[in-house]
Design a protein around this motif. Structure first.
Motif, mmCIF file in Angstrom:
data_model
loop_
_atom_site.group_PDB
_atom_site.id
_atom_site.type_symbol
_atom_site.label_atom_id
_atom_site.label_comp_id
_atom_site.label_asym_id
_atom_site.label_seq_id
_atom_site.Cartn_x
_atom_site.Cartn_y
_atom_site.Cartn_z
ATOM 1 N N GLY A 84 23.234 0.925 19.017
ATOM 2 C CA GLY A 84 24.442 0.327 18.484
ATOM 3 C C GLY A 84 25.628 1.274 18.559
ATOM 4 N N ILE A 85 25.406 2.535 18.207
ATOM 5 C CA ILE A 85 26.457 3.553 18.307
ATOM 6 C C ILE A 85 26.937 3.668 19.746
ATOM 7 N N PHE A 86 25.984 3.683 20.682
ATOM 8 C CA PHE A 86 26.336 3.798 22.100
ATOM 9 C C PHE A 86 27.210 2.629 22.543
ATOM 10 N N GLU A 87 26.826 1.413 22.186
ATOM 11 C CA GLU A 87 27.556 0.241 22.650
ATOM 12 C C GLU A 87 28.966 0.173 22.057
ATOM 13 N N VAL A 88 29.114 0.552 20.798
ATOM 14 C CA VAL A 88 30.441 0.546 20.187
ATOM 15 C C VAL A 88 31.336 1.581 20.855
ATOM 16 N N MET A 89 30.797 2.779 21.066
ATOM 17 C CA MET A 89 31.590 3.823 21.719
ATOM 18 C C MET A 89 31.960 3.425 23.146
ATOM 19 N N LYS A 90 31.028 2.811 23.840
ATOM 20 C CA LYS A 90 31.296 2.363 25.209
ATOM 21 C C LYS A 90 32.439 1.349 25.229
ATOM 22 N N LYS A 91 32.429 0.438 24.280
ATOM 23 C CA LYS A 91 33.459 -0.602 24.214
ATOM 24 C C LYS A 91 34.827 -0.014 23.879
ATOM 25 N N VAL A 92 34.867 0.888 22.908
ATOM 26 C CA VAL A 92 36.132 1.493 22.496
ATOM 27 C C VAL A 92 36.690 2.404 23.578
ATOM 28 N N LEU A 93 35.852 3.262 24.137
ATOM 29 C CA LEU A 93 36.316 4.223 25.140
ATOM 30 C C LEU A 93 36.711 3.549 26.448
ATOM 31 N N ALA A 94 36.255 2.315 26.661
ATOM 32 C CA ALA A 94 36.665 1.575 27.862
ATOM 33 C C ALA A 94 38.157 1.295 27.846
ATOM 34 N N HIS A 95 38.741 1.246 26.661
ATOM 35 C CA HIS A 95 40.183 0.998 26.539
ATOM 36 C C HIS A 95 40.979 2.270 26.825
ATOM 37 N N GLU A 96 40.467 3.384 26.354
ATOM 38 C CA GLU A 96 41.164 4.660 26.531
ATOM 39 C C GLU A 96 40.116 5.759 26.406
ATOM 40 N N ILE A 97 39.738 6.349 27.515
ATOM 41 C CA ILE A 97 38.573 7.218 27.576
ATOM 42 C C ILE A 97 38.657 8.410 26.629
ATOM 43 N N ASN A 98 39.854 8.920 26.368
ATOM 44 C CA ASN A 98 39.986 10.089 25.497
ATOM 45 C C ASN A 98 40.641 9.758 24.168
ATOM 46 N N CYS A 99 40.469 8.517 23.710
ATOM 47 C CA CYS A 99 41.163 8.083 22.504
ATOM 48 C C CYS A 99 40.760 8.851 21.253
ATOM 49 N N LEU A 100 39.553 9.380 21.193
ATOM 50 C CA LEU A 100 39.119 10.095 19.993
ATOM 51 C C LEU A 100 39.901 11.386 19.795
ATOM 52 N N ILE A 101 40.428 11.920 20.872
ATOM 53 C CA ILE A 101 41.247 13.121 20.790
ATOM 54 C C ILE A 101 42.725 12.762 20.703
ATOM 55 N N GLU A 102 43.143 11.787 21.494
ATOM 56 C CA GLU A 102 44.573 11.529 21.691
ATOM 57 C C GLU A 102 45.182 10.557 20.680
ATOM 58 N N ARG A 103 44.371 9.814 19.952
ATOM 59 C CA ARG A 103 44.898 8.830 19.005
ATOM 60 C C ARG A 103 44.527 9.192 17.566
ATOM 61 N N GLU A 104 45.486 8.988 16.657
ATOM 62 C CA GLU A 104 45.211 9.187 15.247
ATOM 63 C C GLU A 104 44.369 8.035 14.697
ATOM 64 N N VAL A 105 44.685 6.818 15.156
ATOM 65 C CA VAL A 105 43.984 5.623 14.687
ATOM 66 C C VAL A 105 43.493 4.829 15.896
ATOM 67 N N ILE A 106 42.268 4.319 15.822
ATOM 68 C CA ILE A 106 41.706 3.488 16.884
ATOM 69 C C ILE A 106 41.951 2.021 16.524
ATOM 70 N N PRO A 107 42.629 1.258 17.374
ATOM 71 C CA PRO A 107 42.920 -0.158 17.060
ATOM 72 C C PRO A 107 41.655 -0.978 16.867
ATOM 73 N N LYS A 108 41.614 -1.713 15.792
ATOM 74 C CA LYS A 108 40.419 -2.512 15.476
ATOM 75 C C LYS A 108 40.118 -3.545 16.550
ATOM 76 N N ILE A 109 41.133 -4.029 17.215
ATOM 77 C CA ILE A 109 40.930 -5.050 18.242
ATOM 78 C C ILE A 109 40.053 -4.532 19.374
ATOM 79 N N TRP A 110 39.978 -3.234 19.536
ATOM 80 C CA TRP A 110 39.183 -2.653 20.615
ATOM 81 C C TRP A 110 37.690 -2.870 20.447
#
Length: 263
Positions: free
Chosen positions: A232-258
């Motif tokens: 489950g962790i893998f699939e959520v991360m895969k879905k979120v990072l598909a929008h912006e591969i480095n979002c965990l570093i570059e964004r303060e907040v991750i959009p819920k829509i992702w």
């Protein structure tokens, strides 16, 4: 003061099965007072998972360096807490040969599970001990800690080829093999020029994991815990990072829509 029976009851209430593969990241202090101390905590998990596989990280990344570079799994202490140091010394427990991100295992096919870590070149390599949790439908218990200590998320980033996660050049290590011989190893270290500790950003996905049923809140003693499903962790991360591969570093907040079902 918590007894062993109290702790076993807590494990059962989490929904963990006797046959599960379970990786634990832990804070002994968070649990509170336990009759028999840390040994009782280990007794509870080892007895409950008698038909499964119990895993604890025994990392040495804080110890090992370019100058202190010989890793002996029989002697080198873990830098990630009391429970990991006690666990790896117990009868029947085996420890992998990764020079910076070793793992200790107890239970069914434990030796097979940790096999081959002396040959990898990154901290949490694809197909390695952390990534193998997915094939086993493994679970991760963050016991008194958050996703900032969830090493499995490093392995997901490696599988998904997230850039800017390693040092430019590998570090040379020497691994003491079971027969006493020395194996040379070249392993990259975790590094990002924008974030001193990449894992400190992982809590940005906590809400996403809860919303997608990849994680749930549980308790163990006095500790607030998070029980995660590795796939489950893998699939959520895969879905979120598909929008912006480095979002965990570059964004303060991750959009819920992702990660929402509508997207």
């Amino acid at each position: 003061m918590f007894t062993k029976n109290d702790l076993i009851h807590a494990i059962k209430n989490m929904g963990i099965c006797h046959t599960d593969t379970l990786l634990i990241h832990s804070s002994m202090k968070a649990i509170g007072e336990v009759e028999g101390g840390a040994d009782t905590v280990l007794d509870a998990f080892m007895e409950y998972l008698s038909e499964g596989l119990l895993l604890l990280p025994t990392h040495t990344w804080a110890n090992m360096s370019e100058t202190y570079n010989r890793f002996d799994s029989d002697k080198e202490p873990s830098c990630v807490g009391l429970l990991s140091n006690l666990f790896m010394k117990r009868p029947g427990v085996v420890r992998s040969l990764h020079p910076t991100h070793s793992m200790a295992a107890y239970g069914k096919d434990s030796k097979e599970y940790i096999k081959g870590e002396e040959a990898v070149t990154t901290p949490c390599a694809e197909g390695g001990c952390y990534d193998r949790l997915r094939a086993r439908n493994g679970k991760i218990l963050l016991l008194g800690v958050t996703h900032a200590r969830n090493t499995f998320m490093h392995s997901v980033e490696e599988v998904l080829r997230v850039p800017e996660r390693f040092t430019e050049h590998p570090v040379r290590f020497e691994i003491v093999m079971p027969d006493g011989s020395i194996k040379e190893s070249q392993v990259y270290r975790h590094f990002n020029k924008m974030s001193a500790h990449i894992s400190e950003n992982y809590d940005k996905l906590a809400e996403a994991f809860y919303d997608c049923n990849a994680a749930k809140k549980v308790t163990f003693g006095n500790a607030d815990c998070i029980l995660c499903d590795a796939n489950g962790i893998f699939e959520v991360m895969k879905k979120v990072l598909a929008h912006e591969i480095n979002c965990l570093i570059e964004r303060e907040v991750i959009p819920k829509i992702w990660w929402s079902e509508k997207n």
